[in-house]
Design a protein around this motif. Structure first.
Motif, PDB file in Angstrom:
ATOM      1  N   THR A 160     -11.316   7.691  -6.568  1.00  0.00           N
ATOM      2  CA  THR A 160     -10.137   6.871  -6.857  1.00  0.00           C
ATOM      3  C   THR A 160     -10.235   5.562  -6.078  1.00  0.00           C
ATOM      4  O   THR A 160     -11.162   5.339  -5.312  1.00  0.00           O
ATOM      5  CB  THR A 160      -8.847   7.610  -6.468  1.00  0.00           C
ATOM      6  OG1 THR A 160      -8.898   7.949  -5.070  1.00  0.00           O
ATOM      7  CG2 THR A 160      -8.685   8.883  -7.285  1.00  0.00           C
ATOM      8  N   HIS A 161      -9.247   4.711  -6.268  1.00  0.00           N
ATOM      9  CA  HIS A 161      -9.236   3.408  -5.609  1.00  0.00           C
ATOM     10  C   HIS A 161      -8.603   3.479  -4.228  1.00  0.00           C
ATOM     11  O   HIS A 161      -7.719   4.291  -3.978  1.00  0.00           O
ATOM     12  CB  HIS A 161      -8.437   2.409  -6.446  1.00  0.00           C
ATOM     13  CG  HIS A 161      -9.109   1.985  -7.704  1.00  0.00           C
ATOM     14  ND1 HIS A 161     -10.003   0.946  -7.753  1.00  0.00           N
ATOM     15  CD2 HIS A 161      -9.016   2.462  -8.973  1.00  0.00           C
ATOM     16  CE1 HIS A 161     -10.425   0.787  -9.004  1.00  0.00           C
ATOM     17  NE2 HIS A 161      -9.844   1.701  -9.760  1.00  0.00           N
ATOM     18  N   SER A 162      -9.056   2.597  -3.350  1.00  0.00           N
ATOM     19  CA  SER A 162      -8.436   2.437  -2.043  1.00  0.00           C
ATOM     20  C   SER A 162      -8.471   0.973  -1.614  1.00  0.00           C
ATOM     21  O   SER A 162      -7.462   0.388  -1.268  1.00  0.00           O
ATOM     22  CB  SER A 162      -9.140   3.304  -0.995  1.00  0.00           C
ATOM     23  OG  SER A 162      -8.508   3.179   0.251  1.00  0.00           O
ATOM     24  N   LYS A 169      -5.172   9.541   1.430  1.00  0.00           N
ATOM     25  CA  LYS A 169      -5.932   8.330   1.126  1.00  0.00           C
ATOM     26  C   LYS A 169      -5.005   7.148   0.889  1.00  0.00           C
ATOM     27  O   LYS A 169      -3.967   7.274   0.237  1.00  0.00           O
ATOM     28  CB  LYS A 169      -6.811   8.562  -0.110  1.00  0.00           C
ATOM     29  CG  LYS A 169      -7.791   7.442  -0.389  1.00  0.00           C
ATOM     30  CD  LYS A 169      -8.741   7.814  -1.523  1.00  0.00           C
ATOM     31  CE  LYS A 169      -9.762   6.715  -1.761  1.00  0.00           C
ATOM     32  NZ  LYS A 169     -10.700   7.052  -2.872  1.00  0.00           N
ATOM     33  N   VAL A 170      -5.396   5.995   1.423  1.00  0.00           N
ATOM     34  CA  VAL A 170      -4.621   4.771   1.225  1.00  0.00           C
ATOM     35  C   VAL A 170      -4.883   4.248  -0.180  1.00  0.00           C
ATOM     36  O   VAL A 170      -6.026   4.163  -0.634  1.00  0.00           O
ATOM     37  CB  VAL A 170      -5.010   3.698   2.263  1.00  0.00           C
ATOM     38  CG1 VAL A 170      -4.242   2.406   1.999  1.00  0.00           C
ATOM     39  CG2 VAL A 170      -4.750   4.200   3.666  1.00  0.00           C
ATOM     40  N   GLN A 171      -3.806   3.908  -0.868  1.00  0.00           N
ATOM     41  CA  GLN A 171      -3.909   3.322  -2.207  1.00  0.00           C
ATOM     42  C   GLN A 171      -3.333   1.912  -2.139  1.00  0.00           C
ATOM     43  O   GLN A 171      -2.169   1.725  -1.806  1.00  0.00           O
ATOM     44  CB  GLN A 171      -3.134   4.178  -3.212  1.00  0.00           C
ATOM     45  CG  GLN A 171      -3.297   3.756  -4.656  1.00  0.00           C
ATOM     46  CD  GLN A 171      -2.459   4.622  -5.593  1.00  0.00           C
ATOM     47  OE1 GLN A 171      -1.345   5.023  -5.251  1.00  0.00           O
ATOM     48  NE2 GLN A 171      -2.966   4.904  -6.777  1.00  0.00           N
ATOM     49  N   THR A 172      -4.162   0.916  -2.431  1.00  0.00           N
ATOM     50  CA  THR A 172      -3.709  -0.475  -2.418  1.00  0.00           C
ATOM     51  C   THR A 172      -3.064  -0.800  -3.752  1.00  0.00           C
ATOM     52  O   THR A 172      -3.676  -0.612  -4.803  1.00  0.00           O
ATOM     53  CB  THR A 172      -4.878  -1.435  -2.155  1.00  0.00           C
ATOM     54  OG1 THR A 172      -5.456  -1.126  -0.886  1.00  0.00           O
ATOM     55  CG2 THR A 172      -4.409  -2.879  -2.152  1.00  0.00           C
ATOM     56  N   VAL A 201       0.851  -1.195   0.000  1.00  0.00           N
ATOM     57  CA  VAL A 201       0.000   0.000   0.000  1.00  0.00           C
ATOM     58  C   VAL A 201       0.884   1.240   0.000  1.00  0.00           C
ATOM     59  O   VAL A 201       2.081   1.169   0.280  1.00  0.00           O
ATOM     60  CB  VAL A 201      -0.944   0.042   1.227  1.00  0.00           C
ATOM     61  CG1 VAL A 201      -1.854  -1.174   1.265  1.00  0.00           C
ATOM     62  CG2 VAL A 201      -0.146   0.153   2.522  1.00  0.00           C
ATOM     63  N   ASN A 238     -16.471   2.566  -4.271  1.00  0.00           N
ATOM     64  CA  ASN A 238     -16.916   3.876  -3.785  1.00  0.00           C
ATOM     65  C   ASN A 238     -18.414   3.931  -3.532  1.00  0.00           C
ATOM     66  O   ASN A 238     -18.983   5.006  -3.343  1.00  0.00           O
ATOM     67  CB  ASN A 238     -16.495   4.966  -4.778  1.00  0.00           C
ATOM     68  CG  ASN A 238     -15.028   5.346  -4.642  1.00  0.00           C
ATOM     69  OD1 ASN A 238     -14.646   6.050  -3.722  1.00  0.00           O
ATOM     70  ND2 ASN A 238     -14.202   4.849  -5.561  1.00  0.00           N
ATOM     71  N   CYS A 286     -13.953   0.670  -9.516  1.00  0.00           N
ATOM     72  CA  CYS A 286     -13.830   1.897  -8.724  1.00  0.00           C
ATOM     73  C   CYS A 286     -15.201   2.397  -8.280  1.00  0.00           C
ATOM     74  O   CYS A 286     -15.368   2.871  -7.151  1.00  0.00           O
ATOM     75  CB  CYS A 286     -13.099   2.967  -9.530  1.00  0.00           C
ATOM     76  SG  CYS A 286     -12.539   4.363  -8.544  1.00  0.00           S
ATOM     77  N   VAL A 310       0.322   5.818   0.725  1.00  0.00           N
ATOM     78  CA  VAL A 310      -0.600   6.896   1.051  1.00  0.00           C
ATOM     79  C   VAL A 310      -0.380   8.015   0.044  1.00  0.00           C
ATOM     80  O   VAL A 310       0.739   8.520  -0.103  1.00  0.00           O
ATOM     81  CB  VAL A 310      -0.387   7.413   2.488  1.00  0.00           C
ATOM     82  CG1 VAL A 310      -1.328   8.582   2.777  1.00  0.00           C
ATOM     83  CG2 VAL A 310      -0.607   6.286   3.492  1.00  0.00           C
TER      84      VAL A 310
END
Length: 800
Positions: free
Chosen positions: A774-776, A399-402, A393, A523, A519, A395
């Motif tokens: 966006t993705h997380s 926001k955390v992005q996997t 991951v 969300n 996405c 940041v």
């Protein structure tokens, strides 16, 4: 007095949920029972209405750390009830609807146990409790009971059994409970099979010896939770380079593990969010910016790797060549904590495999495949049932992005948006690269762990084995199978074979539509929502016109999409060769914009032109003209490669996908990036062709080549390209808004793993008061594709 049946759905098995129920029921003066079954946890309980209400409220408030309650239902119980006290009853097997918990990093209490000389778990590498330890990696079937895991081979000793049955103990019904006497054991071996004797090391035990070996510069294969890793001292260049050479992993960054945050802070400056991720039960690899050097110095070091910006414990340059970030994780098993106890510097901890093969999980397989890489093996005799790579991951903003979803996160379900509640079982097969598959049921998506690139035969076999395990674990019988539109993907072919064998329908899903839908789903955009504008930028995906797409603007909902705009398509000379040889992309981009004669006349002195001139251009031109293994693509991934090669980054060859783009991102000059002068923007041209808007990079190339003539540095050109690409993307959105209702924009695809581009585009769109999604939870790359495939198939099924 009332008698109720309380059904609890969610992640409620193997996480200390029944002991919590027991404790709270006793505290509220209730009678009855609690047990696990295929749907979760079932509680039958008798007491006053007030006591029952208090019990349910406290159960939701005092939920164990690893438990997740998705739903709790209360009904009057009409059956036989003869309890005088509250008890934990034997598990019942029925229809599988419960969730499997992800493997969890060692909790603080267990860490204390393994370092306490007075504890019977002192230095025991498999110490765990209901708050931590193995879950998915050892499970064979549901319900999650010891006899359904690889711990079934180890009979509990009387002391462990006593704690297992003590409701006041945090190890009450901890299925993997074990100790020195009754549990799995580790053994240290030499790769050359010569004997190891105690006098060879100053050591407490075999685990402590590993620390000494690492400090001496040896490479050790370590069997952990979800697979076998290769480890060495990350500060010894000789050791790290030896590992690279032996493993044949020449450039891709290595993951690092450090004893604690203090050690990590010698090399990075983790934010509060990054520290939270590092210390979380998932304990992923967290990508963080390197510490301690100004941007200018960082760039100089990246450009001149032999320069001497070194401190006594400096990392070996070979750990992450050409990067300005490091991927750190903390110890997540007692074994790792014990190895690193005396280690005041980081270690490399990378997958135990050869090249792109899956990580080894079996002892004998490791001896055979890793015997020429590792000097020593630290193995144990507990079987790994389910292979799990380390999750990755980062940041971006707040926001955390996997980037890779695996250990610690899989198979935690993702709740689907409104409208998907009663969807039948659907199986989505995922992509060819960075594969995951997805099971849809009961308003939830169960995404597999990262399974790798299926073009590798061993990875494809592992994919099939894991798929069968999941289908059996969750008793999932798909009524629909969803596959990628690309006919040659192995996942697509397998999906169609399964569909034919079971006589069920197949949905072929366009690649970028799936990215956008994934996405949307994470969300929580409802099924019946208005279309969004999805911007999907990646390496490539099969388009509906038979070309390879990768720079797409789509007006999309879950049911359908309309392609509004794209980047000008150019040929991929040699097909896959263009992915590993970036100069091919530079050549075709230049040829698409100018004649070669013009280029030689105007820019002939440039190094990139002289480099390309030495290639067999007549042959390459014939491949393009005759359309031989040179498919058209609008890929932004390939545009990044082209620009990188033009300015001298990974020009000749890349050893892993995206290497050139990642290296170029690392070199970006921050001052130029934040400079708002018009001269800092390369222009693009907006055209229209066949009712689709097209972004033509020709003016950008002319300006970039001029910068090369002016000997503008790589970092400045890299910054200008990032900023210019973000600018033209936003200009296209503004243009499309004049013709379409656009209130939400989705940014997806592997290119948006580039944090600079992601932030540049997000900030510019938000300034226009456009909501950006966006993705997380799932990766923006192909690791999240199966989720999108699944929800699109579900939407087609609900509203044909």
């Amino acid at each position: 007095m009332s008698i109720e049946e309380i059904r609890v759905y969610g992640t409620v098995q193997g996480v200390g949920f029944r002991p919590t129920v027991y404790r709270l029921a006793k505290a509220c003066g209730l009678r009855g029972e609690v047990f696990n079954d295929g749907q979760g946890v079932l509680i039958r309980v008798s007491g006053s209405d007030e006591s029952l209400t208090e019990f349910v409220q406290r159960l939701q408030q005092e939920c164990p750390p690893l438990a997740i309650i998705n739903q709790l239902t209360r009904t009057r119980y009409q059956g036989e009830f003869s309890f005088n006290d509250f008890v934990i009853s034997t598990s019942v097997s029925n229809a599988i609807k419960t969730e499997i918990a992800a493997d969890a990093a060692t909790c603080p209490q267990c860490q204390e146990d393994i370092f306490n000389p007075l504890s019977r778990w002192y230095r025991y590498p498999f110490t765990n409790c209901t708050h931590c330890g193995p879950r998915l990696s050892i499970i064979r079937a549901i319900p999650y009971d010891r006899n359904n895991t690889s711990m079934a081979a180890f009979a509990m000793c009387s002391e462990c059994a006593k704690e297992y049955n003590d409701v006041e103990n945090r190890r009450f019904h901890a299925q993997p409970i074990a100790c020195h006497i009754c549990g799995p054991q580790v053994t240290l071996e030499r790769a050359d099979n010569k004997p190891i004797t105690a006098f060879m090391f100053s050591m407490l035990d075999d685990i402590d010896a590993v620390c000494t070996l690492l400090q001496k510069g040896e490479i050790v294969a370590i069997k952990g939770l979800g697979g076998i890793h290769l480890a060495c001292d990350a500060t010894q260049e000789t050791a790290v380079q030896k590992l690279r050479d032996r493993k044949k992993r020449y450039h891709k960054p290595f993951a690092l593990m450090a004893r604690d945050i203090t050690v990590i802070e010698e090399y990075c400056t983790p934010s509060a969010k990054e520290k939270e991720l590092l210390k979380s039960p998932a304990a992923p690899i967290v990508l963080m910016r390197k510490k301690g050097l100004e941007d200018r110095v960082t760039r100089e070091k990246l450009l001149t790797p032999n320069s001497s910006f070194l401190t006594p414990n400096s990392l070996a340059h070979s750990v992450a060549p050409g990067q300005n970030t490091l991927g750190f994780m903390l110890p997540y098993t007692p074994l790792h904590h014990l190895i690193l106890k005396r280690m005041n510097r980081p270690i490399v901890l990378t997958s135990g495999n050869i090249s792109d093969e899956p990580q080894c999980i079996d002892n004998e397989e490791a001896r055979q495949k890793l015997g020429k890489i590792a000097d020593y093996f630290l193995l144990h005799n507990r079987k790994i049932v389910n292979r799990l790579d380390d999750s990755i991951v980062r940041v971006v903003g707040d926001k955390v992005q996997t980037i890779r979803r695996a250990r610690g996160y899989a198979p935690t379900p993702i709740n689907l948006p409104p409208g998907f509640n009663n969807v039948p079982h659907i199986l989505a097969m995922g992509s060819e690269l960075k594969n995951t598959f997805c099971l849809l049921r009961d308003g939830q998506a169960i995404l597999s762990q990262h399974l790798g690139d299926l073009e590798n035969a061993a990875a494809f076999n592992a994919y099939q084995n894991t798929l069968n395990l999941y289908l059996n674990l969750f008793e999932h019988k798909p009524e629909i199978i969803s596959v990628d539109l690309h006919p040659e993907y192995l996942s697509t072919k397998l999906g169609k074979e399964l569909a034919n064998a079971n006589q069920i329908k197949v949905y072929n899903i366009q690649h970028h539509h799936a990215h956008i839908a994934a996405c949307m789903a994470e969300n929580n955009i409802p099924l019946d929502s208005n279309p969004v504008l999805g911007i999907a930028l990646d390496g490539l995906g099969y388009g509906e016109d038979g070309t390879l797409w990768g720079g797409e603007f789509m007006l999309a909902d879950y049911h359908q999409f309309k392609r509004l705009a794209t980047f000008k398509p150019v040929a991929m000379i040699g097909g896959k060769q263009a992915i590993s040889q970036p100069w091919r992309n530079t050549y075709v981009q230049l040829l698409s914009a100018f004649t070669w004669q013009y280029l030689k006349q105007e820019y002939g002195e440039l190094e990139i032109l002289q480099f390309i001139e030495k290639k067999p251009l007549n042959l390459l031109n014939q491949l393009i003209e005759k359309e031989i293994n040179s498919p058209l693509t609008s890929s932004i991934g390939r545009l990044f490669d082209a620009v990188a090669a033009a300015i001298g980054i990974c020009r000749e060859e890349c050893s892993y996908e995206g290497q050139a783009a990642i290296a170029m991102e690392a070199l970006v000059d921050v001052h130029s990036l934040n400079n708002h002068e018009e001269t800092q923007i390369y222009p693009f041209k907006l055209d229209i062709s066949d009712s689709i808007y097209c972004i033509d990079p020709r003016p950008m190339w002319q300006a970039l080549l001029h910068d090369l003539q002016q000997q503008i540095s790589q970092p400045v050109i890299a910054a200008k390209f990032h900023k210019s690409l973000a600018n033209v993307i936003v200009e296209m959105v503004k243009h499309l808004r004049t013709e379409n209702v656009i209130n939400k924009v989705i940014l997806t695809g592997g290119v948006f793993q580039n944090s600079i581009l992601l932030q540049q585009v997000s900030n510019r769109l938000q300034a226009l008061e456009i909501k950006v999604l966006t993705h997380s939870l799932v990766p923006s790359n192909d690791g999240g594709l199966s989720l999108g495939q699944a929800v699109i198939a579900a939407a087609k099924l609900i509203n044909p």
